[in-house]
Design an enzyme around this catalytic site. Structure first.
Site, short mmCIF file in Angstrom:
data_model
loop_
_atom_site.label_atom_id
_atom_site.label_comp_id
_atom_site.label_asym_id
_atom_site.label_seq_id
_atom_site.Cartn_x
_atom_site.Cartn_y
_atom_site.Cartn_z
N GLU A 441 0.84 -1.22 0.00
CA GLU A 441 0.00 0.00 0.00
C GLU A 441 0.87 1.26 0.00
O GLU A 441 0.52 2.25 0.64
CB GLU A 441 -0.92 0.04 1.22
CG GLU A 441 -2.06 -0.91 1.19
CD GLU A 441 -2.83 -0.91 -0.11
OE1 GLU A 441 -2.87 0.15 -0.76
OE2 GLU A 441 -3.36 -1.96 -0.47
C1 LIG Z 1 2.99 -9.83 0.16
C2 LIG Z 1 2.70 -8.71 -0.77
C3 LIG Z 1 1.39 -8.39 -1.08
C4 LIG Z 1 1.12 -7.37 -1.98
N1 LIG Z 1 -0.17 -7.13 -2.36
C5 LIG Z 1 -0.42 -6.30 -3.42
C6 LIG Z 1 -1.71 -6.20 -3.99
O1 LIG Z 1 -2.66 -6.82 -3.53
N2 LIG Z 1 -1.87 -5.42 -5.09
C7 LIG Z 1 -0.86 -4.73 -5.65
O2 LIG Z 1 -1.06 -4.04 -6.64
N3 LIG Z 1 0.39 -4.77 -5.11
C8 LIG Z 1 0.63 -5.55 -4.02
N4 LIG Z 1 1.89 -5.64 -3.48
C9 LIG Z 1 2.95 -4.84 -4.05
C10 LIG Z 1 3.39 -3.71 -3.13
O3 LIG Z 1 2.38 -2.75 -3.01
C11 LIG Z 1 4.72 -3.16 -3.69
O4 LIG Z 1 5.70 -4.14 -3.41
C12 LIG Z 1 5.08 -1.81 -3.09
O5 LIG Z 1 4.19 -0.82 -3.55
C13 LIG Z 1 6.49 -1.39 -3.44
O6 LIG Z 1 6.76 -1.54 -4.82
P1 LIG Z 1 8.07 -2.33 -5.26
O7 LIG Z 1 8.10 -3.62 -4.52
O8 LIG Z 1 8.11 -2.38 -6.73
O9 LIG Z 1 9.25 -1.45 -4.72
P2 LIG Z 1 9.93 -0.17 -5.47
O10 LIG Z 1 8.88 0.72 -6.01
O11 LIG Z 1 10.96 -0.67 -6.41
O12 LIG Z 1 10.61 0.52 -4.23
C14 LIG Z 1 11.80 0.04 -3.61
C15 LIG Z 1 12.17 0.98 -2.47
O13 LIG Z 1 12.47 2.28 -3.00
C16 LIG Z 1 11.68 3.27 -2.36
N5 LIG Z 1 11.30 4.26 -3.37
C17 LIG Z 1 10.76 4.04 -4.57
N6 LIG Z 1 10.53 5.19 -5.21
C18 LIG Z 1 10.93 6.17 -4.39
C19 LIG Z 1 10.93 7.60 -4.46
N7 LIG Z 1 10.45 8.24 -5.52
N8 LIG Z 1 11.42 8.27 -3.40
C20 LIG Z 1 11.87 7.63 -2.30
N9 LIG Z 1 11.90 6.30 -2.18
C21 LIG Z 1 11.42 5.57 -3.21
C22 LIG Z 1 10.47 2.54 -1.79
O14 LIG Z 1 9.98 3.20 -0.64
C23 LIG Z 1 11.06 1.18 -1.45
O15 LIG Z 1 11.60 1.19 -0.16
C24 LIG Z 1 2.19 -6.62 -2.54
C25 LIG Z 1 3.50 -6.92 -2.19
C26 LIG Z 1 3.78 -7.96 -1.35
C27 LIG Z 1 5.21 -8.28 -1.04
#
Ligand SMILES: Cc1cc2nc3c(=O)[nH]c(=O)nc-3n(C[C@H](O)[C@H](O)[C@H](O)COP(=O)(O)OP(=O)(O)OC[C@H]3O[C@@H](n4cnc5c(N)ncnc54)[C@H](O)[C@@H]3O)c2cc1C
Length: 598
Positions: A441
């Site tokens: 989220e």
């Molecule tokens: C168990 C699980 C359940 C999930 N359920 C759902 C679901 O139901 N539906 C769905 O759509 N998604 C779901 N997700 C996905 C989840 O919402 C994403 O993993 C999350 O939004 C982060 O995206 P990412 O993993 O691609 O990380 P990234 O976007 O690659 O981010 C990596 C890190 O970089 C930081 N970061 C990224 N951009 C910036 C910025 N501009 N400034 C500062 N910091 C930044 C982030 O805070 C994070 O710490 C789920 C994930 C998991 C693991």
């Protein structure tokens, strides 16, 4: 094996005595939730949580979900039965609109009960939790026909919902998403692409799964301005509105993950699946935020809920485990050693968790009441003020309650020593489960940026100024009351630090955005400290009032509130000064090293 007891007395104290829940009885739904009804709902919800959901928490962790070769997914033993009981009890529709089969009760009541159920079984409660987000999105953005088609079954719980945002190359930055939507010419679209990490994407608990999918319509602009939201059901509906032909979407695999094993986290493949636009074309971000805001408050609640059950188990263990003698002389001289609850350092952990949980509950419920006011009040000014508040507090509730929820799961595990690290006592599951709430989220770093980068400046700072005014006035009103001095003095000091940090951001964040980015997480936690401190000051005032009235046989309960409030002010609130110091150190040192120096 862990234990769990829903904290009903605490919830009632917060709703009835602290937040004056009955004051809102002029709002639709509130008059139905009279004190008696509220108490009965909490008691029934507690029973389901304690007796049905909690015994399955460990089962879910050990068994996990299984995907079969045909793409179907089986949830852990007992999950479907428990979900059926949740559904039959009408819990899904507790706060949903009555015109679509819901009970129309306040969201605050739903929040209070959800805390219990999530404490009892976070992974299981994610299935209905995601459905709540889908309901909110369709209520707000659906056409009349879409509402009539989808809401009754979602609200009744026969169908469940999901949120499909994330793709392999696109998590935080949704502007990168590639899933395509091609119009069929009859109002429907063909959706193609891959989504990953989709919670509750496939399972065996409901007759249909209503996926809300973000996709880019053919010819739409690049970036976030070109994304739209679509309703894409697992089964298309037949002429009578029942699940019919299978849609061309499937679960390609489920993730092996650290925790919440009872929830299926799916890779979802869409292969020209039939979907219907929800809301405006290219207005997907707006529609998605309806879903996300609701979901963010729900995820904040997950942090609190896990913190609460972890705390309860740490308390039981600390009363039972005999190790060492009290520094002030033996407390159990008849035994070979004292229970570890006599040791100040164990007390530090228990009191920290207790003080956080009780204030976190008050903050979550207060935010839920504001959300009710924002949606249900007749007066535009009231709605706007409540909406300002909810917008401001959503990233704080999500970010702070989940960061602390994880810290406290670890803290509770530490109380068990080595016995917390092995699986037998169930403490390791809390740590593993709580961890995800900091990530999904919108990872907590993103919540902090939302607060600093968007929410503070919105409408010329109207929301934050209203919050400062309210807390400042509370301190002023209670200044002359000596009994309140330990609480108001500490709160005022925290508020001053928060205002100084806000001023620093205004002066240094605009011209140099890295300063705002570098400050953001500390600022979010500083904000959380003041919000939680404000909850404690109000709880202290209510406890004093109750004691003055004679306490009605609950003197120990109110005295305990006052001690816990003092602990918060003495031991937790002073952290605002450290947060302010970090914020005002700026971004220069943080950003000084080139990437290759790491
Ligand atoms: C168990 C699980 C359940 C999930 N359920 C759902 C679901 O139901 N539906 C769905 O759509 N998604 C779901 N997700 C996905 C989840 O919402 C994403 O993993 C999350 O939004 C982060 O995206 P990412 O993993 O691609 O990380 P990234 O976007 O690659 O981010 C990596 C890190 O970089 C930081 N970061 C990224 N951009 C910036 C910025 N501009 N400034 C500062 N910091 C930044 C982030 O805070 C994070 O710490 C789920 C994930 C998991 C693991």
């Amino acid at each position: 094996m862990t234990t769990y007891k829903a904290p009903i007395q605490d919830t009632l104290f917060v709703l009835n005595d602290v937040l004056g829940y009955q004051r809102y009885s002029n709002l639709p739904g509130f008059s139905d939730a009279t004190p008696d009804v509220l108490e009965a709902i909490l008691a029934e919800g507690a029973k389901l949580a304690e007796n049905v959901m909690h015994p399955l928490n460990r089962v879910g962790d050990m068994e996990g979900c299984v995907r079969h070769d045909d793409g179907s997914v089986t949830t852990p033993k007992g999950f479907k039965d428990a979900y059926d009981q949740y559904r039959e009890g009408g819990w899904m529709g507790l706060a949903a609109p009555a015109e679509f089969g819901g009970q129309g009760l306040p969201y605050a009541v739903h929040t209070a009960v959800s805390e219990y159920m999530i404490s009892a079984n976070m992974a299981l409660m994610m299935y209905p939790g995601l459905t709540q987000g889908a309901i909110a999105a369709i209520v707000t953005h659906g056409s009349d026909e879409q509402k009539a088609t989808w809401l009754p079954k979602l609200i009744e719980g026969g169908w469940t919902g999901t949120m499909n945002l994330t793709e392999p190359h696109c998590g935080t930055d949704l502007g990168l998403l590639r899933t395509k939507a091609v119009p069929n010419g009859d109002g429907s679209y063909r959706i193609s692409g891959q989504k990953i990490f989709i919670s509750a994407g496939e399972h065996d608990m409901s007759d249909n799964i209503v996926h809300l999918v973000l996709a880019r319509a053919e010819g739409a602009p690049e970036g976030v301005k070109g994304i739209s939201l679509f309703i894409v059901p697992k089964f298309k509906l037949d002429a009578s509105g029942n699940p019919g032909e299978r849609n061309t979407l499937s679960c390609g695999s489920i993730e092996e993950k650290m925790g919440i094993h009872g929830n299926s986290t799916c890779v979802m493949n869409y292969d020209e699946a039939e979907g219907m636009l929800l809301g405006e074309l290219n207005g997907g971000l707006k529609a998605m935020f309806t879903m996300m805001n609701e979901a963010r408050l729900g995820v904040g609640l997950q942090g609190l809920s896990v913190s609460e059950i972890a705390y309860q188990n740490a308390v039981s263990y600390a009363k039972d485990r005999l190790q060492g003698r009290s520094l002030s002389g033996a407390k159990a001289p008849d035994k070979k050693a004292d229970p570890i609850i006599v040791h100040p350092d164990i007390r530090r952990s228990l009191m920290t968790m207790k003080a956080f949980n009780e204030a976190g509950r008050a903050l979550a419920l207060w935010t839920a009441i504001k959300s009710d006011v924002a949606h249900r009040a007749g007066d535009d000014k009231d709605r706007q003020a409540a909406d300002d508040y909810t917008g401001l507090m959503t990233p704080v509730v999500k970010g702070v309650l989940t960061d602390k929820g994880f810290d406290h799961a670890v803290m509770a595990q530490q109380v068990f020593g080595g016995h917390g690290y092995v699986e037998e006592h169930g403490m390791s599951q809390f740590v593993r489960d709580a961890r995800i709430a900091m990530i999904y989220e919108g990872a907590n770093g993103i919540q902090a940026l939302d607060l600093v980068g968007r929410k503070l400046a919105q409408n010329g700072g109207r929301a934050v100024q209203a919050f400062f005014k309210e807390v400042g006035e509370f301190c002023e009103e209670n200044r002359a009351d000596e009994k309140m001095a330990p609480f108001t003095k500490a709160l005022k000091k925290g508020l001053n630090d928060l205002q100084a940090a806000t001023m620093w951001l205004v002066q240094n964040g605009m011209a140099k955005p890295d300063n705002a980015g570098a400050a953001s997480t500390d600022y979010m936690h500083l904000f959380g400290l003041v919000a939680l401190g404000y909850m404690w000051a109000q709880m202290a005032r209510s406890a004093q009032a109750k004691l003055a009235e004679g306490a009605n046989g609950a003197t120990v309960f109110y005295d305990t509130k006052l001690v816990t409030a003092r602990f918060f002010m003495e031991r937790i609130m002073p952290e605002t000064a450290t947060r302010l110091a970090r914020i005002s150190s700026g971004a220069d040192t943080l950003m000084a090293l080139p990437a290759e120096a790491f």
